[in-house]
Design a protein around this motif. Structure first.
Motif, PDB file in Angstrom:
ATOM      1  N   TYR A  23      23.388  37.310  51.471  1.00  0.00           N
ATOM      2  CA  TYR A  23      24.843  37.249  51.441  1.00  0.00           C
ATOM      3  C   TYR A  23      25.324  37.026  50.011  1.00  0.00           C
ATOM      4  N   TYR A  24      26.327  37.802  49.642  1.00  0.00           N
ATOM      5  CA  TYR A  24      26.885  37.735  48.304  1.00  0.00           C
ATOM      6  C   TYR A  24      28.366  37.402  48.371  1.00  0.00           C
ATOM      7  N   CYS A  25      28.792  36.610  47.426  1.00  0.00           N
ATOM      8  CA  CYS A  25      30.214  36.365  47.225  1.00  0.00           C
ATOM      9  C   CYS A  25      30.651  37.157  45.998  1.00  0.00           C
ATOM     10  N   ALA A  26      31.850  37.678  46.050  1.00  0.00           N
ATOM     11  CA  ALA A  26      32.360  38.471  44.930  1.00  0.00           C
ATOM     12  C   ALA A  26      33.856  38.246  44.784  1.00  0.00           C
ATOM     13  N   ALA A  27      34.352  38.564  43.599  1.00  0.00           N
ATOM     14  CA  ALA A  27      35.779  38.366  43.338  1.00  0.00           C
ATOM     15  C   ALA A  27      36.289  39.454  42.396  1.00  0.00           C
ATOM     16  N   PHE A  28      37.576  39.754  42.510  1.00  0.00           N
ATOM     17  CA  PHE A  28      38.241  40.626  41.538  1.00  0.00           C
ATOM     18  C   PHE A  28      39.696  40.210  41.442  1.00  0.00           C
ATOM     19  N   ARG A  29      40.250  40.405  40.244  1.00  0.00           N
ATOM     20  CA  ARG A  29      41.646  40.037  40.030  1.00  0.00           C
ATOM     21  C   ARG A  29      42.524  41.022  40.788  1.00  0.00           C
ATOM     22  N   ALA A  30      43.392  40.486  41.626  1.00  0.00           N
ATOM     23  CA  ALA A  30      44.143  41.344  42.534  1.00  0.00           C
ATOM     24  C   ALA A  30      45.570  40.854  42.686  1.00  0.00           C
ATOM     25  N   VAL A  31      46.424  41.758  43.096  1.00  0.00           N
ATOM     26  CA  VAL A  31      47.800  41.367  43.402  1.00  0.00           C
ATOM     27  C   VAL A  31      47.788  40.491  44.645  1.00  0.00           C
ATOM     28  N   GLN A  32      48.812  39.679  44.774  1.00  0.00           N
ATOM     29  CA  GLN A  32      48.870  38.781  45.926  1.00  0.00           C
ATOM     30  C   GLN A  32      48.900  39.577  47.228  1.00  0.00           C
ATOM     31  N   GLY A  33      48.165  39.073  48.199  1.00  0.00           N
ATOM     32  CA  GLY A  33      48.141  39.712  49.502  1.00  0.00           C
ATOM     33  C   GLY A  33      47.102  40.794  49.648  1.00  0.00           C
ATOM     34  N   MET A  34      46.368  41.083  48.564  1.00  0.00           N
ATOM     35  CA  MET A  34      45.364  42.136  48.638  1.00  0.00           C
ATOM     36  C   MET A  34      44.028  41.556  49.081  1.00  0.00           C
ATOM     37  N   CYS A  35      43.399  42.210  50.011  1.00  0.00           N
ATOM     38  CA  CYS A  35      42.109  41.782  50.550  1.00  0.00           C
ATOM     39  C   CYS A  35      41.353  43.048  50.925  1.00  0.00           C
ATOM     40  N   LEU A  36      40.247  43.307  50.258  1.00  0.00           N
ATOM     41  CA  LEU A  36      39.525  44.550  50.475  1.00  0.00           C
ATOM     42  C   LEU A  36      38.105  44.298  50.940  1.00  0.00           C
ATOM     43  N   MET A  37      37.638  45.100  51.857  1.00  0.00           N
ATOM     44  CA  MET A  37      36.285  44.962  52.406  1.00  0.00           C
ATOM     45  C   MET A  37      35.298  45.899  51.737  1.00  0.00           C
ATOM     46  N   SER A  38      35.782  46.752  50.863  1.00  0.00           N
ATOM     47  CA  SER A  38      34.897  47.645  50.130  1.00  0.00           C
ATOM     48  C   SER A  38      34.417  46.957  48.862  1.00  0.00           C
ATOM     49  N   GLU A  78      33.605  48.138  45.936  1.00  0.00           N
ATOM     50  CA  GLU A  78      33.865  48.788  44.648  1.00  0.00           C
ATOM     51  C   GLU A  78      34.799  48.018  43.728  1.00  0.00           C
ATOM     52  N   PRO A  79      35.902  47.443  44.237  1.00  0.00           N
ATOM     53  CA  PRO A  79      36.810  46.772  43.286  1.00  0.00           C
ATOM     54  C   PRO A  79      36.275  45.456  42.717  1.00  0.00           C
ATOM     55  N   TYR A  80      35.268  44.901  43.365  1.00  0.00           N
ATOM     56  CA  TYR A  80      34.793  43.570  42.978  1.00  0.00           C
ATOM     57  C   TYR A  80      33.925  43.663  41.719  1.00  0.00           C
ATOM     58  N   ASP A  81      34.297  42.892  40.704  1.00  0.00           N
ATOM     59  CA  ASP A  81      33.564  42.972  39.451  1.00  0.00           C
ATOM     60  C   ASP A  81      32.933  41.652  39.026  1.00  0.00           C
ATOM     61  N   HIS A  82      33.002  40.658  39.870  1.00  0.00           N
ATOM     62  CA  HIS A  82      32.313  39.395  39.607  1.00  0.00           C
ATOM     63  C   HIS A  82      31.504  39.061  40.854  1.00  0.00           C
ATOM     64  N   TRP A  83      30.202  39.002  40.693  1.00  0.00           N
ATOM     65  CA  TRP A  83      29.303  38.812  41.823  1.00  0.00           C
ATOM     66  C   TRP A  83      28.406  37.606  41.612  1.00  0.00           C
ATOM     67  N   GLY A  84      28.106  36.927  42.704  1.00  0.00           N
ATOM     68  CA  GLY A  84      27.121  35.863  42.670  1.00  0.00           C
ATOM     69  C   GLY A  84      25.726  36.434  42.809  1.00  0.00           C
ATOM     70  N   GLN A  85      24.761  35.539  42.786  1.00  0.00           N
ATOM     71  CA  GLN A  85      23.366  35.951  42.792  1.00  0.00           C
ATOM     72  C   GLN A  85      22.838  36.212  44.200  1.00  0.00           C
ATOM     73  N   GLY A  86      23.571  35.795  45.200  1.00  0.00           N
ATOM     74  CA  GLY A  86      23.168  36.004  46.579  1.00  0.00           C
ATOM     75  C   GLY A  86      22.430  34.809  47.156  1.00  0.00           C
ATOM     76  N   THR A  87      22.548  34.651  48.463  1.00  0.00           N
ATOM     77  CA  THR A  87      21.840  33.582  49.161  1.00  0.00           C
ATOM     78  C   THR A  87      21.300  34.145  50.476  1.00  0.00           C
ATOM     79  N   GLN A  88      20.043  33.826  50.768  1.00  0.00           N
ATOM     80  CA  GLN A  88      19.376  34.395  51.941  1.00  0.00           C
ATOM     81  C   GLN A  88      19.783  33.649  53.202  1.00  0.00           C
ATOM     82  N   VAL A  89      20.118  34.424  54.226  1.00  0.00           N
ATOM     83  CA  VAL A  89      20.361  33.877  55.561  1.00  0.00           C
ATOM     84  C   VAL A  89      19.377  34.547  56.511  1.00  0.00           C
ATOM     85  N   THR A  90      18.587  33.746  57.214  1.00  0.00           N
ATOM     86  CA  THR A  90      17.601  34.266  58.141  1.00  0.00           C
ATOM     87  C   THR A  90      17.845  33.657  59.509  1.00  0.00           C
TER      88      THR A  90
END
Length: 126
Positions: A94-109, A111-123
């Motif tokens: 599982y990865y968390c990501a962020a991108f600077r966005a206008v208020q109210g914007m929430c995207l499930m794709s 592509e727009p996300y340009d800051h990513w964490g390293q990931g954490t395993q869920v089993t």
């Protein structure tokens, strides 16, 4: 520079729960949309949930609706993903990501996300 760090992964039996945390530093979360993504072995990365900068909008993948909840703590600049009723098919990194966005914007794709964490395993396994 925005930094994103996930934590909270682990191993759990089917039906169990985990809470993932995404700590963001360097900027206030209110200016950034945040998303949770996952990649299972042999599968494409998929969007799990997202939240707009001020938290006014959220979205969930159909496969996790009713089981996962995204939330935030503004004081800690942290976003959470509460995962209940976990299934073996939820097993992934599982990865968390962020991108600077206008208020109210929430995207499930991803592509727009340009800051990513390293990931954490869920089993999820019995």
């Amino acid at each position: 520079q925005l930094q994103v760090v996930e934590s909270g992964g682990g191993s759990v039996q089917p039906g169990g729960s985990l809470r993932l945390s995404c700590a963001v530093s360097g900027r206030s979360l209110e200016y950034y949309a945040t998303g949770w993504f996952r990649r299972a072995p042999g599968k494409e990365r998929e969007g799990v949930s997202c939240m707009s900068g001020m938290g006014s909008r959220t979205n969930y993948a159909e496969s996790v609706k009713g089981r996962f909840t995204i939330s935030r703590d503004n004081a800690k600049n942290t976003v959470y993903l509460q995962m209940n009723s976990l299934k073996p098919e939820d097993t992934a990194v599982y990865y968390c990501a962020a991108f600077r966005a206008v208020q109210g914007m929430c995207l499930m794709s991803p592509e727009p996300y340009d800051h990513w964490g390293q990931g954490t395993q869920v089993t999820v396994s019995s």
